[in-house]
Every structure is written in C-alpha cells, then in structure tokens.
Design a protein around this motif. Sequence first.
Motif: not given
Length: 75
Positions: A27-40, A42-54
Amino acid sequence: MDKIKKYVERFFSLTKKNSEYGMSFSELESGMSEVICATDANGAFSIINTIFNFGYAKGYRAAMAEMRKKGGMKA
C-alpha cells in the motif's frame, strides 16, 4: 513536517501500534508510486489526501475493534 513527525512519535510513545490496521508495504509502495508519477502538484496533493483518508479510515476501524474488544460498543 517536523510538527507532524513529533505528533506521531508522541502518539506512539503512549499507544501500542496494532499492525493489523497499519498500511502494508504494498500500500505504501503504491501510494509513493502514484505521488512520483503525478503530473502536477494538485494531483500529488490529491493522492496524499487520499492516503491520509485511507489512514484515517483504518484508524477508525482499529478504534471500533478496540471498543468492541473492551465491551464499549456492540457490533
């Protein structure tokens, strides 16, 4: 970030961690991968917010399980 780290350290100095409700490596690896691949940002913030909510949801489940175990709540 230091404030967040201190908060977490203080919390776990008083509370035993239940690994059943923690994030797994995959789960951590998947989240990190998503943040690294975020194009901007806002996308990274959204992913981090989703991980926090998880984490919040997992913490809520852990709290409910603890309450049931101690008899404070009926399922």
